[in-house]
Design an enzyme around this catalytic site. Structure first.
Site, PDB file in Angstrom:
ATOM      1  N   ASP A  16       4.596 -12.456 -12.124  1.00 15.67           N
ATOM      2  CA  ASP A  16       5.100 -11.190 -11.596  1.00 15.67           C
ATOM      3  C   ASP A  16       5.961 -11.416 -10.342  1.00 15.67           C
ATOM      4  O   ASP A  16       5.804 -10.737  -9.328  1.00 15.67           O
ATOM      5  CB  ASP A  16       3.935 -10.227 -11.294  1.00 15.67           C
ATOM      6  CG  ASP A  16       4.416  -8.825 -10.940  1.00 15.67           C
ATOM      7  OD1 ASP A  16       5.523  -8.449 -11.377  1.00 15.67           O
ATOM      8  OD2 ASP A  16       3.691  -8.104 -10.219  1.00 15.67           O
ATOM      9  N   HIS A  51      -4.731  -7.191  -5.779  1.00 17.70           N
ATOM     10  CA  HIS A  51      -5.225  -8.076  -6.833  1.00 17.70           C
ATOM     11  C   HIS A  51      -5.005  -9.526  -6.446  1.00 17.70           C
ATOM     12  O   HIS A  51      -4.143  -9.836  -5.626  1.00 17.70           O
ATOM     13  CB  HIS A  51      -4.483  -7.801  -8.145  1.00 17.70           C
ATOM     14  CG  HIS A  51      -3.000  -7.642  -7.943  1.00 17.70           C
ATOM     15  ND1 HIS A  51      -2.391  -6.416  -7.867  1.00 17.70           N
ATOM     16  CD2 HIS A  51      -2.003  -8.542  -7.744  1.00 17.70           C
ATOM     17  CE1 HIS A  51      -1.091  -6.562  -7.657  1.00 17.70           C
ATOM     18  NE2 HIS A  51      -0.835  -7.857  -7.567  1.00 17.70           N
ATOM     19  N   GLN A  81      -3.244 -10.062 -13.282  1.00 14.93           N
ATOM     20  CA  GLN A  81      -3.451  -9.631 -11.890  1.00 14.93           C
ATOM     21  C   GLN A  81      -4.713  -8.780 -11.849  1.00 14.93           C
ATOM     22  O   GLN A  81      -4.697  -7.624 -12.284  1.00 14.93           O
ATOM     23  CB  GLN A  81      -2.225  -8.837 -11.397  1.00 14.93           C
ATOM     24  CG  GLN A  81      -0.981  -9.716 -11.218  1.00 14.93           C
ATOM     25  CD  GLN A  81       0.318  -8.921 -11.160  1.00 14.93           C
ATOM     26  OE1 GLN A  81       0.637  -8.189 -12.104  1.00 14.93           O
ATOM     27  NE2 GLN A  81       1.072  -9.054 -10.093  1.00 14.93           N
ATOM     28  N   ARG A 101       3.267  -7.854   4.993  1.00 11.44           N
ATOM     29  CA  ARG A 101       3.626  -6.718   4.127  1.00 11.44           C
ATOM     30  C   ARG A 101       2.442  -6.474   3.202  1.00 11.44           C
ATOM     31  O   ARG A 101       2.107  -7.321   2.371  1.00 11.44           O
ATOM     32  CB  ARG A 101       4.889  -7.058   3.336  1.00 11.44           C
ATOM     33  CG  ARG A 101       5.278  -6.042   2.263  1.00 11.44           C
ATOM     34  CD  ARG A 101       6.463  -6.597   1.490  1.00 11.44           C
ATOM     35  NE  ARG A 101       6.979  -5.770   0.423  1.00 11.44           N
ATOM     36  CZ  ARG A 101       6.527  -5.771  -0.835  1.00 11.44           C
ATOM     37  NH1 ARG A 101       5.497  -6.521  -1.175  1.00 11.44           N
ATOM     38  NH2 ARG A 101       7.103  -5.020  -1.746  1.00 11.44           N
ATOM     39  N   ASP A 120       1.151  -5.529   0.311  1.00 15.76           N
ATOM     40  CA  ASP A 120       1.696  -5.258  -1.014  1.00 15.76           C
ATOM     41  C   ASP A 120       0.766  -4.340  -1.805  1.00 15.76           C
ATOM     42  O   ASP A 120      -0.441  -4.584  -1.886  1.00 15.76           O
ATOM     43  CB  ASP A 120       1.870  -6.589  -1.763  1.00 15.76           C
ATOM     44  CG  ASP A 120       2.396  -6.393  -3.164  1.00 15.76           C
ATOM     45  OD1 ASP A 120       3.584  -6.071  -3.294  1.00 15.76           O
ATOM     46  OD2 ASP A 120       1.609  -6.539  -4.126  1.00 15.76           O
ATOM     47  N   GLU A 149       3.544  -1.394   2.070  1.00 13.44           N
ATOM     48  CA  GLU A 149       4.366  -1.210   0.880  1.00 13.44           C
ATOM     49  C   GLU A 149       3.655  -0.148   0.045  1.00 13.44           C
ATOM     50  O   GLU A 149       2.814  -0.443  -0.792  1.00 13.44           O
ATOM     51  CB  GLU A 149       4.520  -2.507   0.079  1.00 13.44           C
ATOM     52  CG  GLU A 149       5.605  -2.388  -0.981  1.00 13.44           C
ATOM     53  CD  GLU A 149       5.125  -2.398  -2.428  1.00 13.44           C
ATOM     54  OE1 GLU A 149       5.934  -2.096  -3.308  1.00 13.44           O
ATOM     55  OE2 GLU A 149       3.948  -2.700  -2.696  1.00 13.44           O
ATOM     56  N   HIS A 181      13.830  -5.888  -4.690  1.00 13.90           N
ATOM     57  CA  HIS A 181      13.625  -6.661  -5.923  1.00 13.90           C
ATOM     58  C   HIS A 181      12.995  -5.827  -7.031  1.00 13.90           C
ATOM     59  O   HIS A 181      12.955  -6.254  -8.178  1.00 13.90           O
ATOM     60  CB  HIS A 181      12.740  -7.861  -5.608  1.00 13.90           C
ATOM     61  CG  HIS A 181      11.368  -7.458  -5.151  1.00 13.90           C
ATOM     62  ND1 HIS A 181      11.158  -6.747  -3.982  1.00 13.90           N
ATOM     63  CD2 HIS A 181      10.152  -7.622  -5.714  1.00 13.90           C
ATOM     64  CE1 HIS A 181       9.858  -6.517  -3.860  1.00 13.90           C
ATOM     65  NE2 HIS A 181       9.227  -7.025  -4.889  1.00 13.90           N
ATOM     66  N   ASP A 182      12.463  -4.638  -6.701  1.00 11.90           N
ATOM     67  CA  ASP A 182      11.789  -3.815  -7.705  1.00 11.90           C
ATOM     68  C   ASP A 182      12.743  -2.793  -8.304  1.00 11.90           C
ATOM     69  O   ASP A 182      13.884  -2.640  -7.875  1.00 11.90           O
ATOM     70  CB  ASP A 182      10.580  -3.118  -7.068  1.00 11.90           C
ATOM     71  CG  ASP A 182       9.423  -4.086  -6.869  1.00 11.90           C
ATOM     72  OD1 ASP A 182       9.285  -5.029  -7.667  1.00 11.90           O
ATOM     73  OD2 ASP A 182       8.662  -3.904  -5.898  1.00 11.90           O
ATOM     74  N   ARG A 235      13.517  -6.296 -14.116  1.00 14.71           N
ATOM     75  CA  ARG A 235      13.683  -6.341 -12.660  1.00 14.71           C
ATOM     76  C   ARG A 235      14.357  -7.648 -12.245  1.00 14.71           C
ATOM     77  O   ARG A 235      14.939  -7.746 -11.168  1.00 14.71           O
ATOM     78  CB  ARG A 235      12.322  -6.212 -11.954  1.00 14.71           C
ATOM     79  CG  ARG A 235      11.720  -4.818 -12.055  1.00 14.71           C
ATOM     80  CD  ARG A 235      10.378  -4.749 -11.375  1.00 14.71           C
ATOM     81  NE  ARG A 235       9.419  -5.662 -11.991  1.00 14.71           N
ATOM     82  CZ  ARG A 235       8.221  -5.953 -11.485  1.00 14.71           C
ATOM     83  NH1 ARG A 235       7.833  -5.402 -10.356  1.00 14.71           N
ATOM     84  NH2 ARG A 235       7.408  -6.790 -12.107  1.00 14.71           N
TER      85      ARG A 235
HETATM   86  C1  GLC Z   1       4.757  -4.670  -5.319  1.00 14.18           C
HETATM   87  C2  GLC Z   1       5.859  -5.690  -5.542  1.00 14.18           C
HETATM   88  C3  GLC Z   1       6.148  -5.792  -7.001  1.00 14.18           C
HETATM   89  C4  GLC Z   1       4.886  -6.202  -7.741  1.00 14.18           C
HETATM   90  C5  GLC Z   1       3.720  -5.276  -7.390  1.00 14.18           C
HETATM   91  C6  GLC Z   1       2.399  -5.868  -7.831  1.00 14.18           C
HETATM   92  O1  GLC Z   1       5.131  -3.401  -5.701  1.00 14.18           O
HETATM   93  O2  GLC Z   1       6.989  -5.332  -4.802  1.00 14.18           O
HETATM   94  O3  GLC Z   1       7.193  -6.690  -7.256  1.00 14.18           O
HETATM   95  O4  GLC Z   1       5.099  -6.171  -9.124  1.00 14.18           O
HETATM   96  O5  GLC Z   1       3.604  -5.063  -6.014  1.00 14.18           O
HETATM   97  O6  GLC Z   1       1.967  -6.865  -6.953  1.00 14.18           O
END
Ligand code: GLC
Length: 637
Positions: free
Chosen positions: A114, A157, A225, A255, A257, A299, A368-369, A493
């Site tokens: 991922d 995760h 994950q 960050r 996530d 995030e 990146h998303d 992506r």
């Molecule tokens: C965040 C990341 C993304 C990832 C997701 C799961 O949103 O930016 O790329 O797939 O987390 O970890």
């Protein structure tokens, strides 16, 4: 009193409140474990970092300085290895960047990962990038050059290759308890009744049956994950150790996530639940005591009403994350360009509650998303529209299926049940640059470049830390090579995750090239910020009506550093504003008004009507405010 004792006294009430909320009667035991982890002998916080701790405690607005400029890049795609990233430092400095978010640095699982968001080991570096020592060296190099490092803490995760998952599959009950697992499908089905799907097409469902466990595992994202069980205090204690480890390497910002997903509650969508906030508050306190130079970035790509709590604005204010992505501003920027109208943006941004003064936004155009079209139904209804209708319009427009669309995006996360569709594609592709280049259409190319710079002009002028997505500074094209990689082909992506093209980078100095136009534009924004005190993140910002629906206006005000009025022409036509359209700047004599982005343009000083070229952004301010209100000197970077 030692510094540690002082900090403990200062943060302990925050830590206790969070732990009580999370663990009830077990809170005292967890507190003791966390304090032991913070005070542990094996921690090696260098004298340099200890000094950085103090400097940042004494100047807590270090990250709010108007001169801060961010850059986000995949480590491998930017520099090949960590040593290669270090070689790019002069490039970043040339651009004006002083905050670098490097993705996919920590050791991911083998195979599909991922994009680096499936971590095997939080205390090791991806072998393809180098070693932990290389990371230490990179951080030294960056700090010496005045750059701050942002790294991800993937906290919802771990990968299924993480030691806990591996031990769980070998029968270790304690390890299993770090995850959310179920002996049969009954509870997963009950949760599923109210759970949305994050990847409805790539990885449908929220649970995966794992044969080695003979159990269902909660897997919000991909099957590999495994969602952590944050109601188990060991998860918090061990993650806190990871946090301290990364902070002791010198990471400046962590960050968080997918933080929104960390609290699960039956009957809800399991996003932004109270526990998710408590976890962030606990980690904030751990850093406050153990490594105050490091701060937190949320995030949380959530509905606008759910966002500000991540910055600590709850019924009673709490200290939580210091920074959060301004997802709304990003979405509304694209929405304005598609529509050529600004009413929805003005209404939606007006309705958003303000974040606490000591926090800041992270503003951005692309990352990146995918882009999820987070248009709020109430906001759309307030302007006489329909939320679903507008979301459908944006996804059609940016996939290029709409009359006059300039975009070349692709659908992502299409949900046939809800009708939801998100969008992939890089900035140049979505702004019309790629289409114009392919068609050899100079006029369209000019508009595409202007759109890119308009969105960046908004992100850089809103306040907070603006982030440049790697390659946007040279209008990078998308990369379709992922389609022939079996581990990535299903996830588009990867389109917007190209390797930095050195040839394009070199063209930034070639007069007349697209790269040089975009580079000069972004450079100008970066340079202007440093000279623009009202952009200090401690101020406030709100949209303003400027008498023309085609022009988005916003006002930044800082009690010490003055005002700035931003203007963005969302159309390909020249617009003219009356001189009295901006009463917000009326305290200053009209003759002193300057466009910080174009200081030689006398039209805004004339006191008469002035114009905005297609997609032009202006940052207007009164000259006196620029000259007389220096922002406090930033702490050592
Ligand atoms: C965040 C990341 C993304 C990832 C997701 C799961 O949103 O930016 O790329 O797939 O987390 O970890």
């Amino acid at each position: 009193m030692t510094e540690l004792a002082r900090r403990t006294e200062h943060w302990l009430p925050d830590l206790r409140a969070a732990l009580r909320g999370l663990y009830g009667e077990r809170a005292a035991a967890v507190e003791a474990q966390l304090l032991t982890a913070i005070g542990a002998d094996e921690r090696t916080r260098s004298a340099v970092l200890a000094e950085r701790d103090l400097a940042r405690e004494l100047a807590p607005d270090w990250f709010q300085q108007p001169g801060r400029i961010g850059y986000i890049a995949y480590a491998d795609r930017f520099g090949g290895t960590l040593k290669g990233v270090a070689k790019r430092v002069p490039y970043l400095r040339e651009l004006g960047v002083d905050v670098l978010h490097l993705m996919s640095v920590l050791r991911p699982r083998a195979g599909e990962d991922d994009g680096g968001y499936a971590i095997d080991d939080y205390r090791d570096v991806a072998p393809s990038l180098g070693t932990l020592d290389d990371l230490r060296t990179l951080i030294h190099t960056m700090h010496d050059a005045g750059l701050n490092l942002v790294l991800d803490l993937v906290m919802n995760h771990t990968s299924d290759g993480h030691a806990w998952a591996q031990a769980a599959m070998a029968g270790d009950e304690e390890a299993l308890a770090h995850y959310l697992t179920y002996p049969d499908a009954a509870l997963p089905a009950a949760f599923d009744a109210t759970l949305p799907e994050v990847f409805p097409d790539l990885a449908p469902g929220n649970f995966t049956f794992v044969e080695q466990l003979d159990r269902w595992v909660w897997t919000t994202f991909n099957r590999f994950q495994w969602d952590l069980n944050w109601s188990n205090p060991t998860v918090l204690v061990e993650m806190s150790r990871n946090v301290l480890f990364l902070a002791d390497l010198g990471v400046d910002v962590l960050r968080l996530d997918a933080v929104a997903f960390t609290g699960k509650r039956m009957g809800t969508n399991c996003q932004s639940q109270p526990a998710a906030h408590l976890v962030a508050q606990a980690l904030r306190a751990v850093l406050g005591i153990g490594a105050p130079a490091t701060i937190l970035l949320a995030e949380a790509i959530v509905a606008p009403g759910d966002l500000v709590p991540y910055l600590g604005r709850h019924e009673r204010e709490r200290r939580e994350c210091d920074l959060a992505y301004h997802n709304q501003l990003m979405v509304l920027g694209w929405s304005m360009l598609a529509e050529g109208r600004t009413t929805l943006a003005r209404t939606a941004l007006e309705r958003m509650p303000a974040p606490p003064q000591r926090t800041g936004w992270l503003t951005y155009v692309r990352c990146h998303d995918d882009i999820g079209w987070a248009i709020d139904d109430t906001d759309a209804a307030t302007v006489g529209g329909d939320g679903q209708g507008h979301r459908d319009f944006l996804s059609a427009f940016y996939r290029g299926d709409f009359p006059m669309s300039f975009a070349e995006g692709e659908p992502f996360g299409v949900n046939l049940v809800t009708g939801d569709e998100r969008t992939c594609g890089g900035t140049a592709a979505l702004c019309g640059i790629s289409q114009a280049l392919r068609g050899g259409d100079g006029a369209a190319l000019d508009l595409g470049v202007r759109r890119l710079l308009a969105l960046y002009g908004l992100a850089f002028g809103w306040g907070g830390i603006p982030m440049i997505y790697m390659g946007d500074e040279v209008a990078h094209a998308d990369d379709t090579a992922y389609r022939s990689d079996p581990e990535r082909a299903h996830d588009n992506r990867w389109r917007q995750r190209p390797h930095l093209d050195d040839a394009a980078v070199a063209r930034r100095h070639q007069a007349g090239s697209v790269e040089s136009r975009v580079w000069q534009g972004v450079r100008r924004l970066a340079a202007a910020r440093g000279e623009c005190p009202p952009l200090h993140a401690g101020g406030s910002v709100r949209p303003i009506w400027v008498g023309d629906e085609a022009v988005f206006g916003w006002l930044r005000e800082h009690p010490r550093h003055g005002k700035l009025v931003g203007l963005l022409n969302a159309t390909p036509l020249t617009r003219t504003l009356a001189s009295d359209a901006l009463p917000e700047l009326s305290t200053a004599a009209a003759s002193t008004v300057t466009d910080v982005l174009d200081p030689l343009d006398a039209s805004v000083r004339s006191g008469r009507a002035f114009s905005l070229q297609p997609y032009q952004v202006r940052w207007l301010t009164a000259e006196s405010e620029l000259a007389t209100s220096p922002v406090s000197a930033p702490a050592p970077a």
